[in-house]
Enzyme design. Structure first.
Site, PDB file in Angstrom:
ATOM      1  N   TYR A  88       0.796  -1.220   0.000  1.00 51.98           N
ATOM      2  CA  TYR A  88       0.000   0.000   0.000  1.00 51.98           C
ATOM      3  C   TYR A  88       0.833   1.277   0.000  1.00 51.98           C
ATOM      4  O   TYR A  88       0.276   2.366   0.129  1.00 51.98           O
ATOM      5  CB  TYR A  88      -0.942  -0.007   1.207  1.00 51.98           C
ATOM      6  CG  TYR A  88      -1.838  -1.215   1.229  1.00 51.98           C
ATOM      7  CD1 TYR A  88      -2.746  -1.442   0.195  1.00 51.98           C
ATOM      8  CD2 TYR A  88      -1.763  -2.146   2.255  1.00 51.98           C
ATOM      9  CE1 TYR A  88      -3.564  -2.566   0.202  1.00 51.98           C
ATOM     10  CE2 TYR A  88      -2.577  -3.267   2.262  1.00 51.98           C
ATOM     11  CZ  TYR A  88      -3.468  -3.476   1.233  1.00 51.98           C
ATOM     12  OH  TYR A  88      -4.268  -4.585   1.230  1.00 51.98           O
TER      13      TYR A  88
ATOM     14  N   SER B 160      -3.398  -7.355   7.894  1.00 53.86           N
ATOM     15  CA  SER B 160      -4.049  -7.640   6.625  1.00 53.86           C
ATOM     16  C   SER B 160      -3.042  -8.291   5.667  1.00 53.86           C
ATOM     17  O   SER B 160      -2.440  -9.289   6.009  1.00 53.86           O
ATOM     18  CB  SER B 160      -4.673  -6.364   6.063  1.00 53.86           C
ATOM     19  OG  SER B 160      -5.625  -6.646   5.071  1.00 53.86           O
TER      20      SER B 160
ATOM     21  N   ASP C 197     -14.086  -9.070  11.527  1.00 58.46           N
ATOM     22  CA  ASP C 197     -13.098  -8.908  10.463  1.00 58.46           C
ATOM     23  C   ASP C 197     -13.269  -9.996   9.413  1.00 58.46           C
ATOM     24  O   ASP C 197     -13.623 -11.138   9.731  1.00 58.46           O
ATOM     25  CB  ASP C 197     -11.684  -8.963  11.045  1.00 58.46           C
ATOM     26  CG  ASP C 197     -10.620  -8.761   9.992  1.00 58.46           C
ATOM     27  OD1 ASP C 197     -10.828  -7.925   9.087  1.00 58.46           O
ATOM     28  OD2 ASP C 197      -9.579  -9.448  10.051  1.00 58.46           O
TER      29      ASP C 197
END
Length: 598
Positions: A71, A141, A277
């Site tokens: 990211y 993640s 989640d």
């Protein structure tokens, strides 16, 4: 062999003096820090990956924490404060762009290079002058997934890993659930946002000024799925097409599954996740896998897990429910304590804590447990039944602790052109959907949702652990889906989902086996649902909702039996749920001791 490189000539160096009293910590003293930009790190195949380094300004030998991200190492609001605080407390922190993303060279292909690249980065860091030879990994993640990948290669200098909010099996708890394709996530993440080198904007598909044909509401209804990338991205997104092509748990997925390689991981791990989640089963499976299969006694004894009432990260409120200030946990402080213990040898009491910390919804309290499932768990069955039909909350669907003797059936019509919309549950990070503990009453008004509700409880019922649905069901075609939700019904009527599960019927014998149905034949399905911890309070009721769609969280099963992504048409399925008599359908709850019993 990884050799020690010189620092990239393109790096920039910044110095910061930060107040030593800014942040409380287990480490105590703080340091002036420096940031080294655009550090080149060579991989074994010659590809160069680039990283930013946050480190104490004073030369010395320090433990290192590595974060590897797709990211962007300079993504605002994610890395900078956390990495600065680690560096202040005596760690060198390396934040690296993964292969093919942002500043790093190479080709971006999600998941495929993280094991080797993670290993090479860890060993490069340990060979530097600033290193004391102890390396930890950090991040959530995708950043958690690539920690598992690197750890499975057993890098000699890896000392501890903290994979938060992470999948441990990209097929089983990322791409699919029960074989049903996670359309919202796979498309919204894999095609709309992450097709190439940089993250693309969601606004192309969400804003009112955009043409209707590119808005998610219309894109996600497109068939066949296999060329949906052309509709949204305007070009072929090869990894998306590969995911569609490999619709079962075949070697393509097994080769990158962490759950196949827990027995190769030698270091203590700490998994962190949320009950809502999308990767909560990865959080749980990571802990259980390491506790039981870790490669060393230290790895098995050092396994830790924390799960709160969160989505994709700690919070006090989520999905419209305030779980009180007790719910929020400072992730940095949790990680700092873990790394201080393993990388610095600080005796901060981590080894004296119970290895599992669970937040019990319904009572909004934390409790430490000695394992998962909780020792002493008693699995209690609640049986489906009905007075009349169970269609919608207006029907007569019953959920009982007593096994019904009378056989019965409930039927509904599943039309893929009018699917049950996603409302709450375990979802994130893809196309915009409402996730978390959202009120189910709107969905329970639908005739294609079967609703089974218990009597009012007279005393608390505390559950924590894996939930399963054992369902006898029939459909009139070669394939379909069965979607289950466990719901806590409050005295006000608020219907809060606490666990969910789905199975694509053709995977009923295993995720690596595709076997179509014989139409109108009764099958028994065992449906794994998300783990949970919840106290059903007196005056509440327990509810099970059953349907065949949850769109767009999952793609619409077209009921045709065709390979994933190839169907251009859908058919309406006639669904029958059997209960009572010889075909008993029931949900299995993991009952543990009430809070008053401890």
């Amino acid at each position: 062999m990884i050799t020690k490189p010189s620092i990239s000539p393109r790096f920039f160096l910044f110095f910061f003096v930060l107040c030593a009293c800014s942040f409380p910590s287990f480490s105590g003293t703080q340091n002036e820090i420096k940031i080294v930009r655009h550090q080149a790190i060579p991989m074994r195949d010659g590809v160069i990956l680039y990283a930013d380094m946050y480190m104490p300004a004073e030369p010395g030998k320090y433990p290192t924490i590595i974060t590897r991200t797709p990211y962007g190492s300079q993504r605002e609001g994610v890395h900078h404060q956390t990495m600065t605080k680690f560096a202040q407390r005596g760690y060198v922190v390396i934040v690296q762009d993964v292969r093919g993303r942002y500043e790093s060279d190479g080709k971006w292909e999600p998941f495929r290079d993280e094991a080797n690249d993670g290993y090479d980065t860890i060993e490069w860091a340990a060979a530097q002058d600033f290193s004391n030879g102890k390396v930890g990994t950090q991040g959530g993640s995708y950043l958690g997934h690539n920690q598992w990948q690197a750890a499975s290669m057993a890098p000699p200098h890896l000392t501890a890993a903290f994979p938060a909010l992470a999948s441990t099996n990209i097929y089983a708890n990322w791409l699919t659930m029960g074989g049903a394709y996670r359309l919202s996530f796979n498309y919204g993440w894999g095609v709309a946002r992450m097709p190439n080198r940089i993250m693309l904007p969601q606004t192309w598909h969400t804003e009112s000024f955009m043409p209707e044909e590119v808005k998610y509401d219309n894109l996600l209804m497109h068939l066949p799925l296999k060329d949906m990338d052309m509709k949204g991205a305007g070009s072929v997104v090869q990894h998306y097409r590969d995911w569609i092509k490999h619709e079962s748990y075949d070697e393509y997925w097994k080769s990158i599954s962490d759950e196949e390689r827990f027995n190769k991981i030698k270091v203590p791990t700490y998994t962190s996740g949320g009950w809502f989640d999308i990767f909560v089963m990865g959080t749980i499976n990571g802990y259980v896998g390491m506790k039981n299969k870790g490669a060393t006694p230290e790895a098995r004894a050092g396994a830790r897990m924390i799960i709160g009432p969160w989505g994709h990260g700690p919070s006090q409120s989520f999905g419209g429910v305030d779980f009180t200030p007790a719910a929020y946990v400072d992730q940095f402080e949790t990680e700092l304590g873990f790394f201080d213990y393993h990388l610095k040898g600080i005796k901060n009491g981590l080894d004296k804590e119970k290895p599992v910390k669970l937040f019990y919804m319904g009572i909004n309290k934390w409790r430490g447990e000695t394992d998962w499932p909780v020792p002493g768990t008693k699995y209690q069955e609640l049986y489906l039944g009905a007075d009349g039909t169970a269609n919608s909350v207006r029907g007569g669907g019953k959920l009982s602790f007593t096994k019904p003797e009378k056989a019965g059936t409930d039927t509904y019509r599943y039309d893929p052109q009018s699917p049950v919309p996603t409302m709450g549950g375990n979802n994130c990070c893809g196309t915009p959907t409402a996730s978390g503990p959202r009120d189910q009453r709107t969905l329970e008004q639908r005739e294609d949702v079967l609703v089974y509700t218990s009597e009012f409880l007279e005393k608390p019922l505390t559950i924590a652990g894996p939930v399963k649905m054992k369902l006898h069901a029939t459909t009139d075609g070669p394939d379909t889906d069965w979607m289950i939700k466990l719901v806590d019904v409050y005295p006000s009527g608020f219907a809060m989902p606490v666990s969910e599960g789905i199975i694509r019927a053709k995977f009923r014998e295993g995720l690596d086996k595709i076997k179509l149905l014989t139409p109108n034949q009764v099958y028994e399905y065992e449906i794994e649902m998300t783990g949970t911890a919840n106290v059903f309070q007196p005056g509440h009721r327990i509810r099970v909702d059953i349907t065949s769609s949850n769109f767009p969280q999952f793609d619409r099963n077209p009921n045709t039996g065709e390979p994933l992504g190839s169907s251009t048409k859908t058919r309406i399925a006639q669904q029958t749920i059997h209960h009572g008599g010889p075909k008993i359908s029931r949900i299995v709850l993991p009952v543990v001791s009430d809070f008053g019993d401890k």
